[in-house]
Write an enzyme that holds these catalytic residues in place. Structure first.
Site, PDB file in Angstrom:
ATOM      1  N   ASP A 287       0.835  -1.377  -0.121  1.00 28.53           N
ATOM      2  CA  ASP A 287      -0.149   0.019  -0.121  1.00 28.53           C
ATOM      3  C   ASP A 287       0.861   1.310  -0.073  1.00 28.53           C
ATOM      4  O   ASP A 287       1.979   1.017   0.391  1.00 28.53           O
ATOM      5  CB  ASP A 287      -0.819  -0.103   1.193  1.00 28.53           C
ATOM      6  CG  ASP A 287      -1.884   0.949   0.987  1.00 28.53           C
ATOM      7  OD1 ASP A 287      -1.933   1.937   0.134  1.00 28.53           O
ATOM      8  OD2 ASP A 287      -2.833   1.057   2.258  1.00 28.53           O
ATOM      9  N   SER A 288       0.204   2.353  -0.555  1.00 27.77           N
ATOM     10  CA  SER A 288       1.284   3.457  -0.595  1.00 27.77           C
ATOM     11  C   SER A 288       1.391   4.213   0.819  1.00 27.77           C
ATOM     12  O   SER A 288       2.240   5.053   0.794  1.00 27.77           O
ATOM     13  CB  SER A 288       0.405   4.561  -1.403  1.00 27.77           C
ATOM     14  OG  SER A 288      -0.795   5.076  -0.987  1.00 27.77           O
ATOM     15  N   GLY A 289       0.616   3.934   1.779  1.00 24.48           N
ATOM     16  CA  GLY A 289       0.817   4.580   3.177  1.00 24.48           C
ATOM     17  C   GLY A 289      -0.282   5.715   2.979  1.00 24.48           C
ATOM     18  O   GLY A 289      -0.420   6.335   4.071  1.00 24.48           O
TER      19      GLY A 289
ATOM     20  N   PHE B 113      -3.800   5.711   3.394  1.00 25.99           N
ATOM     21  CA  PHE B 113      -4.668   5.493   4.405  1.00 25.99           C
ATOM     22  C   PHE B 113      -4.220   5.600   5.778  1.00 25.99           C
ATOM     23  O   PHE B 113      -4.899   6.315   6.562  1.00 25.99           O
ATOM     24  CB  PHE B 113      -5.305   4.094   4.019  1.00 25.99           C
ATOM     25  CG  PHE B 113      -6.270   3.630   5.189  1.00 25.99           C
ATOM     26  CD1 PHE B 113      -7.791   4.192   4.836  1.00 25.99           C
ATOM     27  CD2 PHE B 113      -5.910   3.317   6.263  1.00 25.99           C
ATOM     28  CE1 PHE B 113      -8.667   3.855   6.084  1.00 25.99           C
ATOM     29  CE2 PHE B 113      -6.914   2.874   7.033  1.00 25.99           C
ATOM     30  CZ  PHE B 113      -8.253   3.207   7.084  1.00 25.99           C
TER      31      PHE B 113
ATOM     32  N   ASP C  69      -2.589   8.524  -2.525  1.00 31.81           N
ATOM     33  CA  ASP C  69      -3.810   8.885  -2.688  1.00 31.81           C
ATOM     34  C   ASP C  69      -4.286   9.541  -1.397  1.00 31.81           C
ATOM     35  O   ASP C  69      -3.692   9.557  -0.340  1.00 31.81           O
ATOM     36  CB  ASP C  69      -4.739   7.648  -3.166  1.00 31.81           C
ATOM     37  CG  ASP C  69      -4.902   6.797  -1.886  1.00 31.81           C
ATOM     38  OD1 ASP C  69      -4.144   6.482  -1.311  1.00 31.81           O
ATOM     39  OD2 ASP C  69      -6.011   6.303  -2.042  1.00 31.81           O
TER      40      ASP C  69
ATOM     41  N   GLY D 142     -10.950   4.191  -0.278  1.00 32.03           N
ATOM     42  CA  GLY D 142     -11.570   4.906   0.392  1.00 32.03           C
ATOM     43  C   GLY D 142     -13.102   4.295   0.930  1.00 32.03           C
ATOM     44  O   GLY D 142     -14.059   4.975   1.033  1.00 32.03           O
TER      45      GLY D 142
ATOM     46  N   ASP E 247      -8.327  -7.448   0.343  1.00 32.10           N
ATOM     47  CA  ASP E 247      -7.445  -7.834   1.342  1.00 32.10           C
ATOM     48  C   ASP E 247      -8.165  -6.989   2.788  1.00 32.10           C
ATOM     49  O   ASP E 247      -9.021  -6.268   2.725  1.00 32.10           O
ATOM     50  CB  ASP E 247      -6.113  -6.852   1.435  1.00 32.10           C
ATOM     51  CG  ASP E 247      -6.296  -5.405   1.579  1.00 32.10           C
ATOM     52  OD1 ASP E 247      -5.995  -4.803   2.746  1.00 32.10           O
ATOM     53  OD2 ASP E 247      -6.846  -4.527   0.761  1.00 32.10           O
TER      54      ASP E 247
ATOM     55  N   CYS F 127     -12.667 -28.412   7.321  1.00 32.62           N
ATOM     56  CA  CYS F 127     -11.590 -27.484   7.132  1.00 32.62           C
ATOM     57  C   CYS F 127     -10.179 -28.289   7.143  1.00 32.62           C
ATOM     58  O   CYS F 127      -9.878 -28.866   7.957  1.00 32.62           O
ATOM     59  CB  CYS F 127     -11.385 -26.479   8.080  1.00 32.62           C
ATOM     60  SG  CYS F 127      -9.931 -25.229   7.774  1.00 32.62           S
TER      61      CYS F 127
ATOM     62  N   CYS G 264      -7.130 -26.895   7.174  1.00 28.81           N
ATOM     63  CA  CYS G 264      -6.009 -26.249   8.061  1.00 28.81           C
ATOM     64  C   CYS G 264      -5.626 -26.944   8.936  1.00 28.81           C
ATOM     65  O   CYS G 264      -5.840 -27.938   9.356  1.00 28.81           O
ATOM     66  CB  CYS G 264      -6.507 -24.913   8.433  1.00 28.81           C
ATOM     67  SG  CYS G 264      -7.180 -24.834  10.011  1.00 28.81           S
TER      68      CYS G 264
ATOM     69  N   CYS H 118      -7.378 -27.143  12.309  1.00 26.68           N
ATOM     70  CA  CYS H 118      -8.467 -28.199  12.253  1.00 26.68           C
ATOM     71  C   CYS H 118      -8.149 -29.359  12.248  1.00 26.68           C
ATOM     72  O   CYS H 118      -8.813 -30.384  12.544  1.00 26.68           O
ATOM     73  CB  CYS H 118      -9.566 -27.716  11.221  1.00 26.68           C
ATOM     74  SG  CYS H 118     -10.235 -26.059  11.330  1.00 26.68           S
TER      75      CYS H 118
ATOM     76  N   HIS I 156      -6.101 -20.839  10.978  1.00 26.87           N
ATOM     77  CA  HIS I 156      -7.519 -21.275  10.491  1.00 26.87           C
ATOM     78  C   HIS I 156      -8.288 -20.074   9.967  1.00 26.87           C
ATOM     79  O   HIS I 156      -8.901 -20.167   8.786  1.00 26.87           O
ATOM     80  CB  HIS I 156      -8.368 -21.666  11.679  1.00 26.87           C
ATOM     81  CG  HIS I 156      -9.817 -21.788  11.404  1.00 26.87           C
ATOM     82  ND1 HIS I 156     -10.295 -22.891  10.489  1.00 26.87           N
ATOM     83  CD2 HIS I 156     -10.792 -21.081  11.602  1.00 26.87           C
ATOM     84  CE1 HIS I 156     -11.634 -22.922  10.500  1.00 26.87           C
ATOM     85  NE2 HIS I 156     -11.930 -21.594  10.888  1.00 26.87           N
TER      86      HIS I 156
END
Length: 366
Positions: free
Chosen positions: A95-97, A99, A149, A218, A268, A306, A308, A311, A337
């Site tokens: 991410d650009s930072g 946010f 942004d 945003g 994400d 599951c 994983c 589990c 999990h």
């Protein structure tokens, strides 16, 4: 788009704009739609890279702002870049930072040049511009980097959101001019708050720039879920269909299904590891507090279907014991999990799209 990056659409839903595809990067392919775990400081909290791979994760996020503050992009570059530094050989997105900087509302000043803010670590004044954000991300070496942004808050006036959206576009042009590496794909970010016409205008302007990929930013900043759904629905179709589309900061089941139906590919969110640190497990769409007394003598797996590690090896009673005792292993096992659950959820959606059954199997979320 650089020859190192490409997006191939493999199937489309007949009833919605949902699609299944593959996004190719220098460090491997991402099968879409796909949930991407967040590794803010070059690690996904409480788990190792091998454990992360076993969840089915294909792409991981790291954060420019946090890595700039600690340990610094110079150290990461000296280590050989993020992939070597964090021992993850798959694709990485930074991410650009933007946010994080704009969340420091009482500690920063915004101008057309950039943002000046006081470091929450040592109080030092830091000036972050589009050029500086790109330079940091070039040094970090992720496969996908994001344009710097301005993320307006919710609620915000139309005038202030319009100003932020215009500034985001001007900053994107500066990011494009500053970007130095052909082995990194620069994604633009559509802003515009909860104003559909501003979002659509921004999407059209960004589409004209022929970027390697596009994101909607945003959202999930306090607005009601129905507004998020509407914004994504009216914005996504305006983004180039031959490029990957990324909805930033969204990771709930309903929001992902609705966004996929609109044509989004990548997602994400910090939800899986954050919930784990609060003793919450994600099980087939529900959230379970594993400290609850009902799990004390429950010797069944967390989710019997599951695959994983958690589990397959441990019971609900054992997890409940670890978490009530605040043992660190409990947070690790729940993180494994929870990430697996969200990755598998998007994998099931992908399979349904490929088989022409997206609306049949996931229509209850629409």
């Amino acid at each position: 788009m650089s020859k190192l990056f490409s997006f191939q659409c493999q199937a489309c839903c007949c009833d919605t704009n949902a699609r299944a595809g593959v996004f190719y990067t220098p460090h491997g392919a991402i099968e879409t739609p796909r949930f991407m775990p967040v590794g803010t400081l070059a690690n996904v909290k409480t788990i190792t890279p091998d454990q992360l791979r076993a969840t089915g994760a294909q792409m991981v996020l790291a954060n420019t702002y946090h890595l700039h503050l600690q340990p610094g992009e110079t150290i990461v570059a000296q280590a050989g870049g993020l992939h070597r530094f964090m021992a993850w050989d798959g694709p990485i997105l930074t991410d650009s930072g933007g946010f994080q900087v704009f969340s420091l509302s009482e500690m920063r000043q915004i101008s057309d040049e950039g943002v000046t803010f006081r470091s929450p670590k040592d109080g030092q004044m830091i000036h972050l511009t589009p050029e500086r954000s790109i330079a940091i991300q070039n040094a970090l070496g992720a496969d996908v980097i994001m344009a710097f942004d301005e993320c307006p808050p919710y609620p915000a006036s139309r005038e202030s959101v319009m100003e932020a959206t215009d500034r985001t576009y001007r900053w994107l042009k500066r990011c494009m001019a500053a970007h130095q590496r052909t082995d990194q794909a620069l994604f633009g970010i559509v802003q515009g708050g909860v104003y559909p016409d501003l979002r659509q205008d921004a999407a059209r302007m960004l589409a004209d720039l022929d970027l390697p990929g596009y994101a909607i930013g945003g959202v999930s900043v306090g607005e009601p879920p129905e507004l998020i759904e509407h914004i994504v629905k009216v914005t996504t179709p305006l983004l180039p269909p031959e490029k990957p589309r990324y909805l930033m900061g969204v990771g709930t089941y309903r929001e992902m299904v609705q966004a996929i139906a609109a044509g989004m590919d990548l997602f994400d969110c910090v939800i899986p590891t954050r919930l784990a640190r609060h003793a919450n497990a994600l099980v087939r769409g529900d959230r379970w507090n594993m400290r609850n007394a009902r799990f004390r003598e429950d010797f069944t797996p967390l989710d019997g279907e599951c695959p994983c590690y958690t589990c397959q090896h441990f019971t609900r009673a054992y997890l409940s014991h670890l978490l009530r005792a605040q043992e660190l292993l409990g947070y690790t096992l729940l993180s494994i999990h929870n990430i697996t659950e969200l990755v598998r959820f998007t994998q099931r959606i992908r399979t349904a799209i490929l088989n022409g059954r997206f609306k049949t199997e996931f229509g209850q979320w629409l």
